[in-house]
Each structure stands twice: as C-alpha cells, then as structure tokens.
Design a protein around this motif. Sequence first.
Motif, PDB file in Angstrom:
ATOM      1  N   ILE A   1       0.821  -1.143  -0.115  1.00  0.00           N
ATOM      2  CA  ILE A   1       0.067  -0.016  -0.142  1.00  0.00           C
ATOM      3  C   ILE A   1       0.972   1.190   0.157  1.00  0.00           C
ATOM      4  N   ALA A   2       2.076   1.186   0.936  1.00  0.00           N
ATOM      5  CA  ALA A   2       2.883   2.536   0.794  1.00  0.00           C
ATOM      6  C   ALA A   2       3.465   2.540  -0.423  1.00  0.00           C
ATOM      7  N   THR A   3       3.821   1.656  -1.125  1.00  0.00           N
ATOM      8  CA  THR A   3       4.474   1.760  -2.547  1.00  0.00           C
ATOM      9  C   THR A   3       3.462   2.503  -3.438  1.00  0.00           C
TER      10      THR A   3
ATOM     11  N   ILE B   1      -3.381   4.392  11.471  1.00  0.00           N
ATOM     12  CA  ILE B   1      -2.389   4.373  10.135  1.00  0.00           C
ATOM     13  C   ILE B   1      -1.043   4.630  10.340  1.00  0.00           C
ATOM     14  N   TYR B   2      -0.712   4.828  11.589  1.00  0.00           N
ATOM     15  CA  TYR B   2       0.909   4.898  11.913  1.00  0.00           C
ATOM     16  C   TYR B   2       1.733   4.122  11.123  1.00  0.00           C
ATOM     17  N   PRO B   3       1.202   2.723  11.220  1.00  0.00           N
ATOM     18  CA  PRO B   3       2.262   1.631  10.435  1.00  0.00           C
ATOM     19  C   PRO B   3       2.345   2.117   8.918  1.00  0.00           C
ATOM     20  N   LEU B   4       1.130   2.509   8.513  1.00  0.00           N
ATOM     21  CA  LEU B   4       1.563   2.717   6.928  1.00  0.00           C
ATOM     22  C   LEU B   4       2.310   4.229   6.730  1.00  0.00           C
TER      23      LEU B   4
ATOM     24  N   LEU C   1      -5.952   7.670  -2.906  1.00  0.00           N
ATOM     25  CA  LEU C   1      -5.450   6.313  -3.497  1.00  0.00           C
ATOM     26  C   LEU C   1      -6.479   5.499  -3.828  1.00  0.00           C
ATOM     27  N   VAL C   2      -7.696   5.388  -3.299  1.00  0.00           N
ATOM     28  CA  VAL C   2      -8.637   4.594  -3.740  1.00  0.00           C
ATOM     29  C   VAL C   2     -10.007   4.947  -3.871  1.00  0.00           C
ATOM     30  N   ASN C   3     -10.698   5.426  -4.793  1.00  0.00           N
ATOM     31  CA  ASN C   3     -11.787   6.221  -5.072  1.00  0.00           C
ATOM     32  C   ASN C   3     -12.837   5.074  -5.248  1.00  0.00           C
TER      33      ASN C   3
END
Length: 201
Positions: A65-67, A87-90, A173-175
Amino acid sequence: SGGLSFSKNELGDILEIGLVNIISKRDLVVNPSSHTHFIKPSGKHTSKFIDVKNILESAAEISFIATNILKLLSNDIERIYVDTPGIYPLAFELANLIKYFDESKNLISIDSFSSYGGIDEYKFRDDSKTLVLISASTSNELYESLMSIHRLYQTNFITLIMTKKKESNQNVLVNFEEYKLKYKQSCFDEFPSYSEAECRI
C-alpha cells in the motif's frame, strides 16, 4: 533480456488489482447487522464504517500500500501528519520507502492530529515538504475543515480511501466510485452518511 517488462499503464493496473485484492480480503468496510449503526469522527451517522486499520494487518500488504502511495507524491517529504494513530504503520512504512530511495534523506517525523477532535489546537507546518494522510472520507469534510481552519495551501494531502471524489485535483489512493465502475465489486458500494437529526437507523 528474458525478464518481464511492463508498460507504465500495465504496472499501474497490477498495483490497482493488488489494492482491490487487499481491500476485498481484509474487510475494509465494516457492515454490521441492520439494527446497528456508527457515529463517525465527523459526528455523522452511518450504517457502515470504513476501518482502514483492517487493511494494515500484514507487513507485506502495508509495504505494498505504501508503494502505491509513492506514485502520488510529487514533492520531497520531511514530515507526515496522520488523522488517526491507526494508520501509523502505513506512515512509518512510507517514510522507510522514501528513505530507501534516498539514503541522504533526514528522518521523517510522523505525528497524529487526532482527526476532527484535534484540528483546532494542532500546530501544523504548512509547506511543500509536509504530507497529511487522511485515512478515509465519505464527504471530504475533514480536508475542507483543515483548509478553512489552517489554510494549508502548500501542504500535500492524500486521502487513502474516498467513497466519492469531489475535487478532480485531489490525491486519492482508492476512489470507490472509480473502482466500482472498473472492478464491479460490492466492497466499493457507496453508502450514505446522515446528520444526527436526519438519522433513521
């Protein structure tokens, strides 16, 4: 020679299909019984709820997802603000990827402004090296509130999940609207939100 090669469009499709698979597998949209409803951080009522932390359960998927987020970045980033600690991990993985591609990069600071509850008091830095990650939006109200209160005109914004994009130049990112048309999956169905006075759930 002999290796696989993809066009930019083909690579984009592969990344998108990966996101679709993660979202459909991880229950991004929480859909309880008909007698239950949610009150979102905005105060709006809804029968379903987007829970972005549900798609952040696997280290490999977080990295994937980060990519995908990297393609939305146009500026050098020095700090990331997130609307929720979920969403800290992301954000950390995004910072790691940025550092991976530029070893001379300084440490990227990450902090949460606690969504609607924290935007009045939080001290934002407004510059082109600041990124605000909004986890999910059905109305775009959080973005609009940040702009009206803090006037973050130079800041980069990315909304991870949005049910209906309002501004054509907004980074999403996702619509759901676009993904529903393209992939025909029920996980991208739009769902309404109501004010407390309008709520009949």
